[in-house]
Write an enzyme that holds these catalytic residues in place. Structure first.
Site, PDB file in Angstrom:
ATOM      1  N   SER A   1       0.823  -1.206   0.000  1.00  0.00           N
ATOM      2  CA  SER A   1       0.000   0.000   0.000  1.00  0.00           C
ATOM      3  C   SER A   1       0.862   1.263   0.000  1.00  0.00           C
ATOM      4  O   SER A   1       1.656   1.473  -0.905  1.00  0.00           O
ATOM      5  CB  SER A   1      -0.955  -0.058   1.199  1.00  0.00           C
ATOM      6  OG  SER A   1      -1.910   0.977   1.148  1.00  0.00           O
TER       7      SER A   1
ATOM      8  N   HIS B   1      -2.708  -1.176  -4.803  1.00  0.00           N
ATOM      9  CA  HIS B   1      -4.167  -1.117  -4.919  1.00  0.00           C
ATOM     10  C   HIS B   1      -4.630   0.334  -4.853  1.00  0.00           C
ATOM     11  O   HIS B   1      -3.872   1.211  -4.432  1.00  0.00           O
ATOM     12  CB  HIS B   1      -4.829  -1.932  -3.798  1.00  0.00           C
ATOM     13  CG  HIS B   1      -4.530  -1.423  -2.424  1.00  0.00           C
ATOM     14  ND1 HIS B   1      -5.120  -0.307  -1.889  1.00  0.00           N
ATOM     15  CD2 HIS B   1      -3.678  -1.881  -1.471  1.00  0.00           C
ATOM     16  CE1 HIS B   1      -4.675  -0.100  -0.669  1.00  0.00           C
ATOM     17  NE2 HIS B   1      -3.784  -1.032  -0.389  1.00  0.00           N
TER      18      HIS B   1
END
Length: 260
Positions: free
Chosen positions: A138, A161
């Site tokens: 992340s 993501h």
């Protein structure tokens, strides 16, 4: 005569100075025991390698979840930006520190806090090398690429993501625009500080089917290098060797070691 001889030539065990415990020795034993217990509680072991006071490398760890403006529960392992940011300022000001080794094993966390740490690492005037061990997921991706050179372990992973929000979300177009702008900040930073293109990074970010019931991509070791996200595959030895090379190119002296 015999009684006097015994008193002069020998000492009663009860009155012998050696038989009475020395208070200084007792205090020293207590200090050693307390120091030993502290090592066991903090590090899980009794003997740890000693760091050199003359070292020119500072080791900065980014572990657990990157904490933002809200404090996480005490059972969570966290990296607090109010701890990291002063360290980076001190590193920049300390003439004895000539390089920074950033070790990452993080699940990600707060976007703004992660970007703040990334921007500070990228703006350091001193050489920096990052190494992803275990995971750099992340918002850990921008932190990993913010350094002058980046490594990833062969078994380490990085999850790419889209930006997500937790908690109450107001379902209006402005919320989507805010998320989209925040996401663009992450994309722009990663593409600027790595060799991956914007299109390739967005393809990884919005890929379907790679993650269970979600969108995004999990890249492992060599895949991250092949995409141009990370510079090379390696461990701690390679990272310190590369950092010493950058330090020597920057005009500093070559000396292995780390400052904690």
């Amino acid at each position: 005569m015999s009684d006097n001889y015994q008193m002069e030539g020998s000492q009663d065990p009860q009155t012998s100075p050696g038989s009475e415990p020395d208070k200084g020795d007792q205090d020293k034993d207590k200090d050693q025991k307390s120091g030993l217990m502290e090592k066991i509680q903090q590090l899980g072991q009794t003997n740890v390698p000693q760091m050199s006071n003359d070292s020119n490398i500072h080791c900065l760890t980014i572990v657990g979840q990157i904490e933002g403006h809200m404090q996480l529960p005490p059972q969570n392992k966290t990296t607090k930006y109010e701890h990291v940011i002063p360290q980076l300022v001190a590193i920049e000001q300390n003439p004895k520190i000539e390089g920074v080794l950033v070790v990452l094993n993080t699940v990600g966390g707060d976007v703004e806090a992660g970007l703040a740490i990334s921007e500070m690492l990228a703006s350091l005037s001193k050489p920096s090398v990052s190494i992803v061990l275990g995971g750099g997921h992340s918002i850990g991706v921008p932190i990993a690429v913010s350094c002058d050179y980046s490594f990833i372990a062969g078994t380490a992973t990085m999850t790419i993501h889209p930006v997500r929000l937790t908690g109450l979300v107001i379902g209006v177009p402005q919320t989507f625009e805010y998320l989209d702008k925040m996401q663009e900040r992450v994309v722009n930073f990663v593409t600027k500080h790595s060799n991956i293109t914007e299109d390739d990074f967005k393809d990884l970010m919005f890929a379907k089917g790679n993650l269970t019931r979600d969108i995004g991509t999990n890249v492992v070791g060599h895949d991250a290098v092949n995409y141009g996200l990370i510079d090379g595959v390696g461990g701690v030895g390679e990272a310190i060797k590369k950092l010493n090379e950058l330090i020597s190119q920057n005009g500093g002296y070559k000396e292995e070691g780390m400052i904690q």
